[in-house]
Design a protein around this motif. Sequence first.
Motif, PDB file in Angstrom:
ATOM      1  N   MET A   1      21.410  70.419 131.194  1.00  0.00           N
ATOM      2  CA  MET A   1      20.873  70.698 132.458  1.00  0.00           C
ATOM      3  C   MET A   1      21.096  69.489 133.470  1.00  0.00           C
ATOM      4  SD  MET A   1      17.093  71.933 133.203  1.00  0.00           S
ATOM      5  CE  MET A   1      17.552  73.473 133.678  1.00  0.00           C
ATOM      6  N   ALA A   2      21.652  69.960 134.516  1.00  0.00           N
ATOM      7  CA  ALA A   2      21.849  68.858 135.619  1.00  0.00           C
ATOM      8  C   ALA A   2      20.609  68.451 136.414  1.00  0.00           C
ATOM      9  CB  ALA A   2      22.722  69.508 136.682  1.00  0.00           C
ATOM     10  N   LEU A   3      20.565  67.163 136.930  1.00  0.00           N
ATOM     11  CA  LEU A   3      19.419  66.764 137.663  1.00  0.00           C
ATOM     12  C   LEU A   3      19.691  67.231 139.195  1.00  0.00           C
ATOM     13  CD1 LEU A   3      16.980  64.631 137.285  1.00  0.00           C
ATOM     14  CD2 LEU A   3      18.485  62.843 137.912  1.00  0.00           C
ATOM     15  N   MET A   4      18.744  67.796 139.671  1.00  0.00           N
ATOM     16  CA  MET A   4      18.835  68.294 140.863  1.00  0.00           C
ATOM     17  C   MET A   4      18.289  67.343 141.739  1.00  0.00           C
ATOM     18  SD  MET A   4      19.987  71.289 139.914  1.00  0.00           S
ATOM     19  CE  MET A   4      20.344  72.452 140.932  1.00  0.00           C
ATOM     20  N   THR A   5      19.344  66.999 142.739  1.00  0.00           N
ATOM     21  CA  THR A   5      19.230  65.585 143.370  1.00  0.00           C
ATOM     22  C   THR A   5      19.518  65.963 145.296  1.00  0.00           C
ATOM     23  OG1 THR A   5      20.175  64.394 141.694  1.00  0.00           O
ATOM     24  CG2 THR A   5      20.038  63.414 143.921  1.00  0.00           C
ATOM     25  N   TYR A   6      18.443  65.326 145.795  1.00  0.00           N
ATOM     26  CA  TYR A   6      18.657  65.415 147.421  1.00  0.00           C
ATOM     27  C   TYR A   6      18.902  64.330 147.865  1.00  0.00           C
ATOM     28  CZ  TYR A   6      17.514  67.128 151.994  1.00  0.00           C
ATOM     29  OH  TYR A   6      17.666  67.434 153.468  1.00  0.00           O
ATOM     30  N   LEU A  18      28.401  58.623 147.645  1.00  0.00           N
ATOM     31  CA  LEU A  18      27.154  58.759 146.486  1.00  0.00           C
ATOM     32  C   LEU A  18      27.532  60.029 145.894  1.00  0.00           C
ATOM     33  CD1 LEU A  18      24.189  57.774 148.409  1.00  0.00           C
ATOM     34  CD2 LEU A  18      24.758  56.804 146.053  1.00  0.00           C
ATOM     35  N   ILE A  19      27.479  61.301 146.591  1.00  0.00           N
ATOM     36  CA  ILE A  19      27.971  62.372 145.845  1.00  0.00           C
ATOM     37  C   ILE A  19      28.931  62.351 144.973  1.00  0.00           C
ATOM     38  CG2 ILE A  19      28.514  64.874 146.186  1.00  0.00           C
ATOM     39  CD1 ILE A  19      27.424  64.665 149.065  1.00  0.00           C
ATOM     40  N   GLU A  20      30.211  61.759 145.154  1.00  0.00           N
ATOM     41  CA  GLU A  20      31.139  61.675 144.039  1.00  0.00           C
ATOM     42  C   GLU A  20      30.809  60.902 142.945  1.00  0.00           C
ATOM     43  OE1 GLU A  20      35.727  59.678 144.146  1.00  0.00           O
ATOM     44  OE2 GLU A  20      34.985  60.754 145.846  1.00  0.00           O
ATOM     45  N   THR A  21      30.143  59.626 143.105  1.00  0.00           N
ATOM     46  CA  THR A  21      30.050  58.914 141.853  1.00  0.00           C
ATOM     47  C   THR A  21      28.886  59.461 141.160  1.00  0.00           C
ATOM     48  OG1 THR A  21      30.715  57.061 143.224  1.00  0.00           O
ATOM     49  CG2 THR A  21      29.307  56.549 141.223  1.00  0.00           C
ATOM     50  N   LEU A  22      27.801  60.010 141.775  1.00  0.00           N
ATOM     51  CA  LEU A  22      26.442  60.560 140.918  1.00  0.00           C
ATOM     52  C   LEU A  22      26.983  61.952 140.056  1.00  0.00           C
ATOM     53  CD1 LEU A  22      23.648  60.372 143.531  1.00  0.00           C
ATOM     54  CD2 LEU A  22      23.887  59.141 141.353  1.00  0.00           C
ATOM     55  N   GLU A  24      30.210  62.055 139.080  1.00  0.00           N
ATOM     56  CA  GLU A  24      31.068  61.936 138.204  1.00  0.00           C
ATOM     57  C   GLU A  24      30.236  60.961 136.900  1.00  0.00           C
ATOM     58  OE1 GLU A  24      34.586  58.298 137.893  1.00  0.00           O
ATOM     59  OE2 GLU A  24      34.392  59.841 139.773  1.00  0.00           O
ATOM     60  N   ILE A  25      29.335  60.249 137.161  1.00  0.00           N
ATOM     61  CA  ILE A  25      28.933  59.296 136.022  1.00  0.00           C
ATOM     62  C   ILE A  25      27.543  59.762 135.501  1.00  0.00           C
ATOM     63  CG2 ILE A  25      29.907  57.278 137.141  1.00  0.00           C
ATOM     64  CD1 ILE A  25      27.031  56.225 137.918  1.00  0.00           C
ATOM     65  N   ALA A  26      26.839  60.770 136.147  1.00  0.00           N
ATOM     66  CA  ALA A  26      25.588  61.502 135.718  1.00  0.00           C
ATOM     67  C   ALA A  26      25.679  62.890 135.643  1.00  0.00           C
ATOM     68  CB  ALA A  26      24.544  60.754 136.419  1.00  0.00           C
ATOM     69  N   LEU A  27      24.993  63.445 134.865  1.00  0.00           N
ATOM     70  CA  LEU A  27      24.893  64.978 135.032  1.00  0.00           C
ATOM     71  C   LEU A  27      24.040  65.288 136.481  1.00  0.00           C
ATOM     72  CD1 LEU A  27      25.947  67.464 133.858  1.00  0.00           C
ATOM     73  CD2 LEU A  27      23.788  67.409 132.632  1.00  0.00           C
ATOM     74  N   VAL A  28      24.334  65.353 137.525  1.00  0.00           N
ATOM     75  CA  VAL A  28      23.874  65.370 138.617  1.00  0.00           C
ATOM     76  C   VAL A  28      24.303  66.473 139.500  1.00  0.00           C
ATOM     77  CG1 VAL A  28      23.169  64.394 140.813  1.00  0.00           C
ATOM     78  CG2 VAL A  28      22.764  62.865 138.825  1.00  0.00           C
ATOM     79  N   THR A  29      23.440  67.241 140.274  1.00  0.00           N
ATOM     80  CA  THR A  29      24.078  68.303 141.278  1.00  0.00           C
ATOM     81  C   THR A  29      23.331  68.077 142.496  1.00  0.00           C
ATOM     82  OG1 THR A  29      24.212  70.011 139.250  1.00  0.00           O
ATOM     83  CG2 THR A  29      23.947  70.705 141.729  1.00  0.00           C
ATOM     84  N   VAL A  30      23.982  67.667 143.498  1.00  0.00           N
ATOM     85  CA  VAL A  30      23.451  67.188 144.726  1.00  0.00           C
ATOM     86  C   VAL A  30      23.069  68.636 145.328  1.00  0.00           C
ATOM     87  CG1 VAL A  30      23.783  66.345 147.363  1.00  0.00           C
ATOM     88  CG2 VAL A  30      24.674  64.923 145.136  1.00  0.00           C
ATOM     89  N   TYR A 117      19.714  54.129 136.470  1.00  0.00           N
ATOM     90  CA  TYR A 117      18.401  54.703 136.661  1.00  0.00           C
ATOM     91  C   TYR A 117      18.710  56.302 136.620  1.00  0.00           C
ATOM     92  CZ  TYR A 117      14.219  56.416 138.793  1.00  0.00           C
ATOM     93  OH  TYR A 117      12.931  57.105 138.973  1.00  0.00           O
ATOM     94  N   CYS A 118      19.705  56.787 137.295  1.00  0.00           N
ATOM     95  CA  CYS A 118      19.961  58.058 137.574  1.00  0.00           C
ATOM     96  C   CYS A 118      20.346  58.742 136.110  1.00  0.00           C
ATOM     97  CB  CYS A 118      21.097  58.244 138.437  1.00  0.00           C
ATOM     98  SG  CYS A 118      20.477  57.925 140.089  1.00  0.00           S
ATOM     99  N   ILE A 119      21.367  58.010 135.385  1.00  0.00           N
ATOM    100  CA  ILE A 119      21.699  58.474 134.231  1.00  0.00           C
ATOM    101  C   ILE A 119      20.460  58.414 133.114  1.00  0.00           C
ATOM    102  CG2 ILE A 119      23.036  57.713 132.203  1.00  0.00           C
ATOM    103  CD1 ILE A 119      24.770  56.348 133.713  1.00  0.00           C
ATOM    104  N   ALA A 120      19.795  57.456 133.273  1.00  0.00           N
ATOM    105  CA  ALA A 120      18.311  57.619 132.336  1.00  0.00           C
ATOM    106  C   ALA A 120      17.583  58.951 132.544  1.00  0.00           C
ATOM    107  CB  ALA A 120      17.446  56.286 132.545  1.00  0.00           C
ATOM    108  N   GLU A 121      17.374  59.067 133.942  1.00  0.00           N
ATOM    109  CA  GLU A 121      16.774  60.458 134.412  1.00  0.00           C
ATOM    110  C   GLU A 121      17.287  61.859 133.915  1.00  0.00           C
ATOM    111  OE1 GLU A 121      13.565  60.832 136.202  1.00  0.00           O
ATOM    112  OE2 GLU A 121      13.407  59.033 135.415  1.00  0.00           O
ATOM    113  N   THR A 122      18.852  61.721 134.011  1.00  0.00           N
ATOM    114  CA  THR A 122      19.492  62.880 133.266  1.00  0.00           C
ATOM    115  C   THR A 122      19.189  62.934 131.901  1.00  0.00           C
ATOM    116  OG1 THR A 122      21.530  61.511 133.182  1.00  0.00           O
ATOM    117  CG2 THR A 122      21.014  63.093 135.214  1.00  0.00           C
TER     118      THR A 122
END
Length: 129
Positions: A1-6, A18-22, A24-30, A117-122
């Motif tokens: 499941m992706a971390l829904m990020t604003y 930021l969008i590209e890196t997040l 790429e390296i973390a399971l993040v959906t902007v 931090y973002c990786i830990a949150e995901t």
Amino acid sequence: MALMTYLVEDNPTILDNLIETLEEIALVTVVGHAATEKEATRWLSLHDGQWQLAVVDMFLREGTGLGVLAGCREREPCQKVVALTNFATPEIRSRCLVLGADAVFDKSNELDEFFAYCIAETDQLARKN
């Protein structure tokens, strides 16, 4: 499941990076972004249950990230808000934390810590689900 990020960032180049890196390296959906305090606080309040992480710059096209942080005070405990700024002075860090920021990172020399931090949150989100 992706971390829904604003993202709240007024510099288009930084926003794109930021969008590209997040993503790429973390399971993040902007799920969205804003360049002004008013736009950010409005979106975050209208979409209260639809985000898990908000990343907020301090100096915006209109208004400040401090106003965005103040607008997020009533969020759910599972929703995290971090400040990501070029102006992470001790005073700004303190003000951000008083306004409810979960963490404060300096864009110029703490990006590795921010991404960790973002990786830990995901990872934490994945363990919950």
